[in-house]
Design a protein around this motif. Structure first.
Motif, PDB file in Angstrom:
ATOM      1  N   LEU A 214       4.043 -11.658  -2.769  1.00 17.17           N
ATOM      2  CA  LEU A 214       4.955 -10.641  -3.334  1.00 17.17           C
ATOM      3  C   LEU A 214       6.141 -10.426  -2.394  1.00 17.17           C
ATOM      4  N   LYS A 215       7.335 -10.636  -2.927  1.00 17.55           N
ATOM      5  CA  LYS A 215       8.556 -10.394  -2.136  1.00 17.55           C
ATOM      6  C   LYS A 215       9.394  -9.345  -2.858  1.00 17.55           C
ATOM      7  N   LEU A 216       9.914  -8.415  -2.067  1.00 14.98           N
ATOM      8  CA  LEU A 216      10.707  -7.335  -2.661  1.00 14.98           C
ATOM      9  C   LEU A 216      12.128  -7.337  -2.134  1.00 14.98           C
ATOM     10  N   LYS A 217      13.063  -7.049  -3.016  1.00 13.78           N
ATOM     11  CA  LYS A 217      14.465  -6.872  -2.616  1.00 13.78           C
ATOM     12  C   LYS A 217      15.038  -5.707  -3.419  1.00 13.78           C
ATOM     13  N   THR A 218      16.168  -5.205  -2.973  1.00 15.21           N
ATOM     14  CA  THR A 218      16.899  -4.287  -3.844  1.00 15.21           C
ATOM     15  C   THR A 218      17.807  -5.162  -4.712  1.00 15.21           C
ATOM     16  N   ILE A 219      18.307  -4.592  -5.787  1.00 17.26           N
ATOM     17  CA  ILE A 219      19.177  -5.432  -6.621  1.00 17.26           C
ATOM     18  C   ILE A 219      20.509  -5.686  -5.902  1.00 17.26           C
ATOM     19  N   ALA A 220      20.740  -4.955  -4.802  1.00 15.01           N
ATOM     20  CA  ALA A 220      21.920  -5.229  -3.972  1.00 15.01           C
ATOM     21  C   ALA A 220      21.612  -6.310  -2.930  1.00 15.01           C
ATOM     22  N   ASN A 221      20.450  -6.931  -3.054  1.00 19.82           N
ATOM     23  CA  ASN A 221      20.051  -8.085  -2.233  1.00 19.82           C
ATOM     24  C   ASN A 221      19.558  -7.749  -0.826  1.00 19.82           C
ATOM     25  N   GLN A 222      19.039  -6.552  -0.634  1.00 19.33           N
ATOM     26  CA  GLN A 222      18.460  -6.206   0.665  1.00 19.33           C
ATOM     27  C   GLN A 222      16.955  -6.452   0.624  1.00 19.33           C
ATOM     28  N   GLU A 223      16.425  -7.069   1.672  1.00 15.22           N
ATOM     29  CA  GLU A 223      14.972  -7.302   1.721  1.00 15.22           C
ATOM     30  C   GLU A 223      14.244  -5.969   1.894  1.00 15.22           C
ATOM     31  N   LYS A 224      13.066  -5.842   1.271  1.00 17.27           N
ATOM     32  CA  LYS A 224      12.259  -4.621   1.454  1.00 17.27           C
ATOM     33  C   LYS A 224      10.826  -5.036   1.776  1.00 17.27           C
ATOM     34  N   THR A 225      10.113  -4.175   2.503  1.00 13.81           N
ATOM     35  CA  THR A 225       8.714  -4.485   2.769  1.00 13.81           C
ATOM     36  C   THR A 225       7.852  -3.743   1.751  1.00 13.81           C
ATOM     37  N   PRO A 226       7.002  -4.462   1.021  1.00 15.36           N
ATOM     38  CA  PRO A 226       6.174  -3.754   0.025  1.00 15.36           C
ATOM     39  C   PRO A 226       5.218  -2.767   0.705  1.00 15.36           C
ATOM     40  N   TYR A 227       5.134  -1.562   0.148  1.00 16.34           N
ATOM     41  CA  TYR A 227       4.219  -0.560   0.698  1.00 16.34           C
ATOM     42  C   TYR A 227       2.984  -0.508  -0.212  1.00 16.34           C
ATOM     43  N   ILE A 228       1.880  -1.009   0.329  1.00 11.51           N
ATOM     44  CA  ILE A 228       0.667  -1.107  -0.508  1.00 11.51           C
ATOM     45  C   ILE A 228      -0.126   0.196  -0.426  1.00 11.51           C
ATOM     46  N   GLN A 229      -0.423   0.754  -1.584  1.00 10.97           N
ATOM     47  CA  GLN A 229      -1.195   1.998  -1.652  1.00 10.97           C
ATOM     48  C   GLN A 229      -2.540   1.740  -2.305  1.00 10.97           C
ATOM     49  N   GLU A 230      -3.503   2.598  -1.973  1.00  9.10           N
ATOM     50  CA  GLU A 230      -4.818   2.446  -2.614  1.00  9.10           C
ATOM     51  C   GLU A 230      -4.961   3.456  -3.750  1.00  9.10           C
ATOM     52  N   LEU A 231      -5.368   2.968  -4.919  1.00  3.00           N
ATOM     53  CA  LEU A 231      -5.521   3.863  -6.077  1.00  3.00           C
ATOM     54  C   LEU A 231      -6.780   4.710  -5.946  1.00  3.00           C
ATOM     55  N   GLU A 232      -6.671   5.967  -6.400  1.00  2.00           N
ATOM     56  CA  GLU A 232      -7.863   6.824  -6.335  1.00  2.00           C
ATOM     57  C   GLU A 232      -8.491   7.027  -7.714  1.00  2.00           C
ATOM     58  N   MET A 233      -7.951   6.362  -8.707  1.00  2.00           N
ATOM     59  CA  MET A 233      -8.385   6.557 -10.096  1.00  2.00           C
ATOM     60  C   MET A 233      -9.761   5.920 -10.363  1.00  2.00           C
ATOM     61  N   HIS A 234     -10.512   6.486 -11.283  1.00  2.00           N
ATOM     62  CA  HIS A 234     -11.794   5.874 -11.642  1.00  2.00           C
ATOM     63  C   HIS A 234     -11.756   5.405 -13.096  1.00  2.00           C
ATOM     64  N   LEU A 235     -12.413   4.285 -13.333  1.00  2.00           N
ATOM     65  CA  LEU A 235     -12.374   3.655 -14.647  1.00  2.00           C
ATOM     66  C   LEU A 235     -12.919   4.567 -15.754  1.00  2.00           C
ATOM     67  N   GLU A 236     -14.014   5.305 -15.457  1.00  2.00           N
ATOM     68  CA  GLU A 236     -14.641   6.162 -16.485  1.00  2.00           C
ATOM     69  C   GLU A 236     -13.633   7.166 -17.047  1.00  2.00           C
ATOM     70  N   ALA A 237     -12.713   7.584 -16.187  1.00  2.00           N
ATOM     71  CA  ALA A 237     -11.738   8.585 -16.626  1.00  2.00           C
ATOM     72  C   ALA A 237     -10.836   8.026 -17.730  1.00  2.00           C
ATOM     73  N   LEU A 238     -10.836   6.713 -17.903  1.00  2.00           N
ATOM     74  CA  LEU A 238      -9.957   6.106 -18.907  1.00  2.00           C
ATOM     75  C   LEU A 238     -10.692   5.792 -20.205  1.00  2.00           C
ATOM     76  N   GLU A 239     -11.990   6.100 -20.240  1.00  2.00           N
ATOM     77  CA  GLU A 239     -12.783   5.812 -21.449  1.00  2.00           C
ATOM     78  C   GLU A 239     -13.026   7.110 -22.223  1.00  2.00           C
ATOM     79  N   LYS A 240     -13.445   6.961 -23.497  1.00  2.00           N
ATOM     80  CA  LYS A 240     -13.663   8.171 -24.313  1.00  2.00           C
ATOM     81  C   LYS A 240     -14.969   8.886 -23.965  1.00  2.00           C
ATOM     82  N   GLY A 241     -15.864   8.190 -23.292  1.00  2.00           N
ATOM     83  CA  GLY A 241     -17.096   8.825 -22.812  1.00  2.00           C
ATOM     84  C   GLY A 241     -17.899   9.514 -23.902  1.00  2.00           C
ATOM     85  N   GLY A 242     -18.032   8.888 -25.062  1.00  2.00           N
ATOM     86  CA  GLY A 242     -18.892   9.448 -26.117  1.00  2.00           C
ATOM     87  C   GLY A 242     -18.158  10.376 -27.069  1.00  2.00           C
TER      88      GLY A 242
END
Ligand code: G6P
Length: 613
Positions: free
Chosen positions: A223-251
């Motif tokens: 993964l390489k990131l730039k601005t549309i003005a052509n500046q290089e950027k370092t990707p900032y990786i975050q960890e998701l806290e979401m849980h899959l069950e929260a996305l289901e109808k659960g009955g």
């Protein structure tokens, strides 16, 4: 609006993209499509209607491939039909693109491109963008990535885009401005999506693209990131806290019902770690650094849309009452197009479930230019508004998928109550005794809400009596007036019955003319300082043969006698009534919509996240 999903990696891309589109269907559901790379060519399948219609259409087609992009649409330019559905392709069919947003200068660009021989199949702004990219790519030394970057410098408007190229099976190109886009990083596979919900079951590592960023996502170069003005950027990786069950109808039959029933827990989650009865304290961690400034703010300005705007109205009442700070509540879409007077001593607070609503985001940007301090009350962690603001409080209600907002509203009201208490305590505008009593009462709300939910059967019976009405009126006074607006909005949006919310006393200045024996009038008539007044308003409706459905406090005698139907809620401090009284109104709308055979979770013409202005 519009949902985007993309995948590159060893798995069957079509399946991942389709599943992702179903998760994002809340963003728009008038048509959908996919483009799948398969040995030097790209197969495109598009279909009007729901994602399920696309699945049926593609059932016997060749959907093999390890690289795909997909889109579920909420139409802006051009009717919802197969042709206008995304992905759109370049003239030579080599570049395929999905887009969320609006290219505002598309008409001028289209004219220029037509003069150069480009022919367009659809009525969309998106097709213009993909042709512009093709034009730059073909007539210059630039590779596709740079051609996209240069094209984006020529467009005015909002976009989240993902692009594939039939000549390159190893690469996705993605970019954003004012519309959200998340990149998921798995083991030798990558995902892109409008929010993290299509990604969560594959990886927790994500990069939220910033405005004006463009990503080259390659199986060979990472993964390489730039601005549309052509500046290089370092990707900032975050960890998701979401849980899959929260996305289901659960009955539950519908997400909306599940989310209504989740409110005892979501309110608890909004309060978690923020109130302490033993220490007699409310603390909102996310605004700690700005607490002093907030307490000394001359004025608070809430900017919001839809249901979040109604939460702002409840907040106005709470903050003025408890914290004695003047509050203005603004429709974001109106505020930003005025020339609002905003100063450095103002706190502009955006209330937004999604954290992506385009008008709310733009209102914040305007306030920032004028020197105000910005705060966000958002539900979606990592959303644009939460990143644009100086400080904020997440509502922590968990993913809300039903298009009609329910648990996000009560979570927003919870945060606003805590905020008012925190400021009131610091400013000394609330007595210790009242503060402590409110703390105890807040803690008790989740259990009281469970009692309210037990009224579901009664509410369903009432719904059966009124579901064929063509009009409805909602009345409330004081802090309950915004509930009347919210009750009417819920009914309108999911059951398509015309409904109006009014301050009960204002009814005499117009809506009373509408009342006859056919008109159900829903009244929030709990025991509070304006109880006697609302009893009189109910009498006025009854005198004109209107039907009264009242929300009353347990033990009430007077309203019960005159109302045609009543729903009881437990006794609580009058400032906390909105947290309880909203729920019967949500359930009423739910049951009425169901009886009218409406699509409760995906009402017509609406979308959950309104990322166009
Ligand atoms: C749309 C949704 C509403 C929501 C409003 C504001 O209209 O259908 O449910 O209240 O947008 O959205 P936000 O995410 O900013 O709260």
């Amino acid at each position: 609006m519009c949902g985007i999903v993309a995948y590159i990696g060893p798995q069957n891309a079509y399946e991942i993209v389709i599943k992702g589109l179903q998760r994002l269907e809340y963003r728009g559901y008038d048509s959908s499509g996919v483009a799948i790379h398969n040995s030097k060519k790209v197969n495109v399948f598009k279909q009007k209607g729901k994602v399920q219609d696309l699945i049926d259409f593609a059932a016997n087609k060749d959907t093999k491939g390890k690289l795909a992009i997909g889109h579920t649409r909420w139409a802006t330019h051009g009717l919802p039909n197969d042709i206008n559905a995304h992905p759109h392709q370049s003239g030579d069919k080599k570049i395929s693109l999905v887009h969320n947003g609006i290219i505002e200068n598309y008409a001028i660009l289209k004219e220029e491109l037509e003069q150069r021989g480009h022919q367009f199949e659809s009525e969309t702004d998106t097709e213009v963008l993909v042709h512009l990219i093709e034009e730059i790519h073909k007539n210059s030394k630039y590779d596709l990535f740079d051609a996209v970057r240069i094209a984006l410098n020529e467009v005015i408007g909002a976009y989240a885009i993902v692009i594939i190229n039939s000549d390159n099976p190893n690469e996705l190109i993605a970019a954003r401005k004012s519309s959200p886009l998340v990149v998921g990083i798995g083991e030798e596979e990558y995902f892109c999506a409008s929010d993290a919900t299509p990604i969560i079951e594959y990886t927790k590592n994500v990069v939220y693209l910033e405005d004006g960023e463009i990503a080259q996502i390659s199986l060979t170069n990472g993964l390489k990131l730039k601005t549309i003005a052509n500046q290089e950027k370092t990707p900032y990786i975050q960890e998701l806290e979401m849980h899959l069950e929260a996305l289901e109808k659960g009955g539950y039959d519908h997400f909306m019902l599940k989310e209504i029933y989740e409110q005892p827990q979501s309110i608890k989650d909004s309060m978690r770690g923020r109130i302490s009865i033993s220490k007699s304290k409310v603390a909102l961690g996310g605004i700690l650094d700005y607490e002093e400034k907030l307490i000394n703010a001359k004025r608070l300005i809430f900017v919001a849309c839809g249901t979040s705007w109604h939460a702002g109205l409840v907040g106005e009442y709470l903050l003025e009452e408890i914290a004695r700070i003047p509050v203005e509540v603004e429709y974001a879409s109106e505020f930003r197009y005025r020339n609002p007077i905003i100063g450095e001593d103002d706190f502009v607070i955006a209330i937004s479930q999604s954290g992506e609503t385009a008008d709310t985001l733009a209102a914040l940007k305007l306030a920032k230019e004028r020197g105000a301090t910005l705060m966000g009350i958002c539900n979606v962690v990592g959303s644009s508004i939460s990143r644009e603001t100086d400080c904020g409080s997440y509502t922590h209600a968990g993913p809300e998928i039903g298009v009609a907002s329910t648990k996000a509203f009560t979570a927003q009201v919870t945060i606003l109550t805590l905020m008012a208490m925190m400021i009131g305590r610091r400013k000394g505008t609330i007595t210790n005794k009242r503060f402590n009593r409110l703390l105890v009462e807040m803690k008790a709300i989740p259990d009281k809400l469970k009692t309210v939910l037990k009224e579901n059967d009664l509410i369903e019976k009432i719904a059966k009596i009124y579901y064929q009405s063509t009009n409805a009126l909602y009345l409330g006074r004081g802090i309950n007036f915004p509930l009347a607006l919210e009750g009417a909005l819920k009914l309108k949006e999911i059951s398509y019955i015309h409904a109006e919310g009014y301050p009960a006393a204002e009814m005499k200045h117009g809506p009373i003319a509408l009342i006859d024996e056919e008109m159900p009038v829903f009244v929030i008539a709990t025991k509070d300082s304006s109880y006697e007044k609302i009893v009189s308003n109910i009498q006025e409706v009854k005198a004109r043969k209107g039907k009264i459905i009242a929300i009353v406090t347990q033990g009430d005698k007077e309203v019960k006698k005159i109302a045609d139907h009543y729903i009881e809620i437990p006794k609580c401090d009058e400032l906390l009534v909105p947290l309880l009284a909203t729920v019967p109104l949500q359930l009423l709308s739910y049951h009425i919509a169901l009886l009218r055979e409406c699509n409760v979770d995906q009402p017509r013409n609406l979308a959950k996240s309104v990322t166009v202005e």
